[in-house]
Design an enzyme around this catalytic site. Sequence first.
Site, short mmCIF file in Angstrom:
data_model
loop_
_atom_site.label_atom_id
_atom_site.label_comp_id
_atom_site.label_asym_id
_atom_site.label_seq_id
_atom_site.Cartn_x
_atom_site.Cartn_y
_atom_site.Cartn_z
N LYS A 48 34.11 60.27 68.36
CA LYS A 48 35.17 59.25 68.29
C LYS A 48 34.56 57.85 68.30
CE LYS A 48 38.52 62.34 70.40
NZ LYS A 48 39.19 62.79 71.62
N GLN A 92 39.99 61.30 77.80
CA GLN A 92 39.49 62.55 77.20
C GLN A 92 39.90 63.74 78.07
OE1 GLN A 92 37.94 62.95 74.15
NE2 GLN A 92 38.15 65.13 74.56
N ASP A 115 46.64 58.32 71.77
CA ASP A 115 46.58 59.78 71.66
C ASP A 115 47.98 60.37 71.55
OD1 ASP A 115 44.32 61.26 71.37
OD2 ASP A 115 43.80 61.29 73.50
#
Length: 278
Positions: A48, A92, A115
């Site tokens: 990422k 994460q 996200d």
Amino acid sequence: MTLLDGKRIAKEIREELRLKVSGMSRKPSLAVVLVGQDPASEIYVRGKIKACEEVGIRSLSYRLPTDAAQMQVEELVKSLAEQSDVDGILLQLPLPKHLNAEKILGLIPFEKDVDGFSPVNVGKIALGEDGISACTPLGIMELLSRYGICFSGKRAVVIGRSKIVGRPLALLLLNRDATVTVCHSKTAQLKEECRRADILIAAIGKERFITADMVKEGAAVVDVGINRGQDGKLCGDVDFDGVKEKALFLTPVPGGVGPMTIAMLLRNTVEAAEKRNG
Ligand code: NDP
């Protein structure tokens, strides 16, 4: 059969974003929070950050030890929430077991939740409103759209009802006027359900689970699964070699949904920055 080439489309999207970012007076920034040392998470985070650099997004990496306290992670997220130069916050997952992920995700302001996992964004998508969508489902919608596959009136069958893939994807398909069926481990007559699908999406996590006899002739088949096959190689939830004889469109694994997921994270971050830049 046309291969739904996520790697190529994701590259195109990254290039579009790079051009857009180059014209922005304030560059977007993404804060990535990694707790612990899960090897898969380390790989995802590296990927990422590299993708951010490629399009000109500033990435800020925050690492906490495996035994970090709930309060410590919450304080970090709260401080990132307040920082005016942070456009997106990515926590994460999975977190170490002792941490309450839902509570921490709830601290990410919905406009920085790139996200798309925060309760507000999930609620907005469920209500058919404008919100930030989870990246994997969004990537699937984008991939199908870029190959000219329309959703309206189509019968879409999603196998899997997880919070990160199956459920949000079903809502996105519904918001685009597909007739949606969600299947899971308790579904009776799974094969019959699948065979009715114009668009079949497998997000199960079981090696080559979807076989040719479960697929309607001419269907578009999307394979979300990432599994380590018995031969040690990466493989999806779909038996590619069998299904390719029946499907009109099919994603490969790797190179299908995976690259699209990262591309959508970048796009969500750029759009969050655009909104904040006004
Ligand atoms: P989960 O394990 O959270 O969910 C799996 C789903 O599959 C569940 O809803 C489960 O049903 C269903 N399922 C399991 N067995 C069966 C069965 N025999 N018949 C029908 N349904 C079944 O997985 P995720 O959604 O997180 O991920 C799915 C796959 O996608 C994994 O391989 C993962 O690695 C991959 N993935 C790939 C991404 C990418 O970017 N390419 C991103 C995210 C995930 P039930 O709810 O009843 O248990």
